[in-house]
Scaffold this motif. Structure first.
Motif, short mmCIF file in Angstrom:
data_model
loop_
_atom_site.label_atom_id
_atom_site.label_comp_id
_atom_site.label_asym_id
_atom_site.label_seq_id
_atom_site.Cartn_x
_atom_site.Cartn_y
_atom_site.Cartn_z
N SER A 1 0.84 -1.20 0.00
CA SER A 1 0.00 0.00 0.00
C SER A 1 0.87 1.24 0.00
CB SER A 1 -0.94 0.03 1.22
OG SER A 1 -0.23 0.24 2.42
N GLY A 2 0.34 2.29 -0.64
CA GLY A 2 1.05 3.56 -0.73
C GLY A 2 0.10 4.72 -0.54
N TYR A 3 0.12 5.66 -1.48
CA TYR A 3 -0.60 6.93 -1.33
C TYR A 3 -2.10 6.73 -1.22
CZ TYR A 3 -2.27 11.63 -2.51
OH TYR A 3 -2.91 12.85 -2.51
N ALA A 4 -2.68 7.34 -0.20
CA ALA A 4 -4.13 7.46 -0.05
C ALA A 4 -4.43 8.90 0.31
CB ALA A 4 -4.65 6.52 1.02
N ARG A 5 -5.59 9.38 -0.09
CA ARG A 5 -5.87 10.82 0.02
C ARG A 5 -6.84 11.17 1.14
NH1 ARG A 5 -4.55 15.06 -3.17
NH2 ARG A 5 -6.00 16.81 -3.36
N SER A 6 -7.55 10.18 1.69
CA SER A 6 -8.54 10.50 2.72
C SER A 6 -8.50 9.47 3.84
CB SER A 6 -9.95 10.54 2.13
OG SER A 6 -10.39 9.24 1.79
N ALA A 7 -8.90 9.92 5.03
CA ALA A 7 -8.95 9.02 6.19
C ALA A 7 -9.98 7.93 5.98
CB ALA A 7 -9.25 9.83 7.45
N SER A 8 -11.10 8.26 5.35
CA SER A 8 -12.15 7.26 5.15
C SER A 8 -11.67 6.16 4.20
CB SER A 8 -13.42 7.91 4.60
OG SER A 8 -13.17 8.57 3.37
N PHE A 9 -10.87 6.52 3.20
CA PHE A 9 -10.31 5.50 2.31
C PHE A 9 -9.35 4.61 3.09
CE2 PHE A 9 -7.25 3.72 -0.63
CZ PHE A 9 -8.04 3.28 -1.68
N LEU A 10 -8.51 5.20 3.94
CA LEU A 10 -7.60 4.40 4.75
C LEU A 10 -8.35 3.45 5.67
CD1 LEU A 10 -4.57 6.50 6.06
CD2 LEU A 10 -4.58 4.65 4.40
N GLU A 11 -9.45 3.91 6.24
CA GLU A 11 -10.27 3.05 7.10
C GLU A 11 -10.79 1.85 6.30
OE1 GLU A 11 -11.01 3.34 10.31
OE2 GLU A 11 -10.73 5.44 10.90
N ALA A 12 -11.26 2.11 5.08
CA ALA A 12 -11.74 1.02 4.23
C ALA A 12 -10.60 0.09 3.85
CB ALA A 12 -12.42 1.59 2.99
N MET A 13 -9.43 0.65 3.57
CA MET A 13 -8.27 -0.18 3.25
C MET A 13 -7.88 -1.04 4.44
SD MET A 13 -4.60 1.05 1.70
CE MET A 13 -3.79 1.38 3.29
N GLU B 1 -5.23 14.26 9.38
CA GLU B 1 -5.95 13.19 10.08
C GLU B 1 -5.53 11.79 9.62
OE1 GLU B 1 -9.00 15.01 7.09
OE2 GLU B 1 -7.43 15.71 8.47
N LEU B 2 -4.85 11.69 8.49
CA LEU B 2 -4.37 10.37 8.05
C LEU B 2 -3.32 9.81 8.99
CD1 LEU B 2 -5.86 11.23 5.40
CD2 LEU B 2 -4.05 10.05 4.16
N LEU B 3 -2.58 10.68 9.66
CA LEU B 3 -1.50 10.22 10.54
C LEU B 3 -2.03 9.31 11.64
CD1 LEU B 3 1.41 10.20 11.50
CD2 LEU B 3 0.99 12.38 12.67
N SER B 4 -3.12 9.69 12.29
CA SER B 4 -3.65 8.87 13.38
C SER B 4 -4.19 7.54 12.87
CB SER B 4 -4.75 9.63 14.14
OG SER B 4 -5.84 9.93 13.28
N VAL B 5 -4.76 7.53 11.66
CA VAL B 5 -5.25 6.26 11.11
C VAL B 5 -4.08 5.33 10.82
CG1 VAL B 5 -6.63 5.17 9.30
CG2 VAL B 5 -7.24 7.45 10.12
#
Length: 308
Positions: A85-97, A130-134
């Motif tokens: 995994s690499g670049y993601a642009r939103s926290a919600s996408f990271l949560e789904a990932m 906010e991506l940092l905390s996820v």
């Protein structure tokens, strides 16, 4: 080459129509080294964002859920041996990932997951904060391998890296989260007063070729005086491939990865310098990955890793 092994990677990161970063940097090298690659594009942009203008689409959490659902119903999630995994642009996408990776790990328990925590560089975050905390709370604890740059390692560990001592403290902190292999892909601060070198530092708690309990290595390479987009994505893909092919030999993996990366960057640098407007044009600085196929297959080792 172990091309008969059934290695299959699911790579979740960005995509560009023109140029090289994200999956465009990762897929061809992995395939060249004998890995089947499936990929989900977290974004699809016309070019990387270093161009004067770029357009495109961003995948949202519902999009990734739908794609994973299709793979699930065809019994394909259990086929993966590796995740990247690499670049993601939103926290919600990271949560789904995070949900997708957890599910794949449950049905393919031996899968190896390399996380490239793309957060920023040069002291600046280029994703929402906010991506940092996820990453810290959900994504990183799932990873077997992480490949942050110096700035990202500082963000994830909370430790300012000013030299080897603090770099090792940051690495040890990341190990304490359960990550077996930690590689700081490039360090710049406190190692070279002339600013003409970069250092890669790796630590692995996996038994390598010599069955040692822990491998700890550093490797210094000359700095090429320009910036190139997609090098971190390329580093992560090459590391995943060579760490697998060398049966977790950290030293040989670092030597092969940096040799390939250095060859590609040098070829790109020379190409750009021979074009009108040279290094000023983003197009001229696009990585010469396809032209470097031989260097991907058979890296020419010029810089040796040193055991720490």
């Amino acid at each position: 080459m172990d091309i008969d092994n059934d290695h299959r990677v699911l790579s979740i990161q960005s995509h560009v129509v023109s140029g090289y970063c994200g999956n465009k940097s990762a897929v061809f090298p992995l395939q060249t080294l004998g890995f089947d690659v499936d990929f989900i594009n977290s974004v699809q942009f016309s070019t990387h964002t270093g161009y004067p203008r770029w357009t495109g689409q961003v995948l949202n959490e519902q999009d990734i859920f739908e794609l994973i659902d299709g793979l699930r119903h065809n019994n394909l999630l259990c086929k993966y041996t590796h995740l990247l995994s690499g670049y993601a642009r939103s926290a919600s996408f990271l949560e789904a990932m995070h949900s997708a990776i957890k599910e794949i790990k449950s049905v393919a328990p031996n899968v190896v997951y390399l996380c490239d925590p793309v957060l920023g560089d040069d002291g600046r975050m280029y994703v929402p904060h906010e991506l940092l905390s996820v990453y810290k709370e959900k994504i990183i604890p799932l990873a077997d391998i992480i490949c942050p740059n110096q700035f990202e390692a500082e963000l994830l560990s909370g430790i300012k890296i000013t030299g080897m001592k603090t770099a090792l403290e940051a690495i040890d902190y990341l190990h304490s989260l359960g990550i077996k292999t930690v590689v700081i892909s490039s360090t710049e601060t406190g190692f070279d007063d002339t600013n003409e070198q970069l250092m890669t530092i790796g630590s692995s708690q996996l038994p390598g070729a010599n069955n040692q309990d822990r491998q700890l290595c550093k490797l210094v390479i000359p700095r090429i005086p320009s910036r190139f987009t997609g090098t971190g994505d390329l580093f992560a893909a090459l590391f995943l491939a060579w760490f697998t092919k060398t049966k977790f030999d950290l030293k040989i993996t670092m030597e092969n990865v940096t040799a390939t990366l250095n060859s590609i960057i040098r070829r790109t640098y020379e190409y750009a310098n021979n074009k009108p407007n040279g290094l000023e044009l983003p197009f001229n600085r696009e990585l010469r990955i396809i032209q470097s196929r031989d260097d991907i297959l058979e890296p020419k080792i010029q810089n040796s890793a040193e055991l720490i």
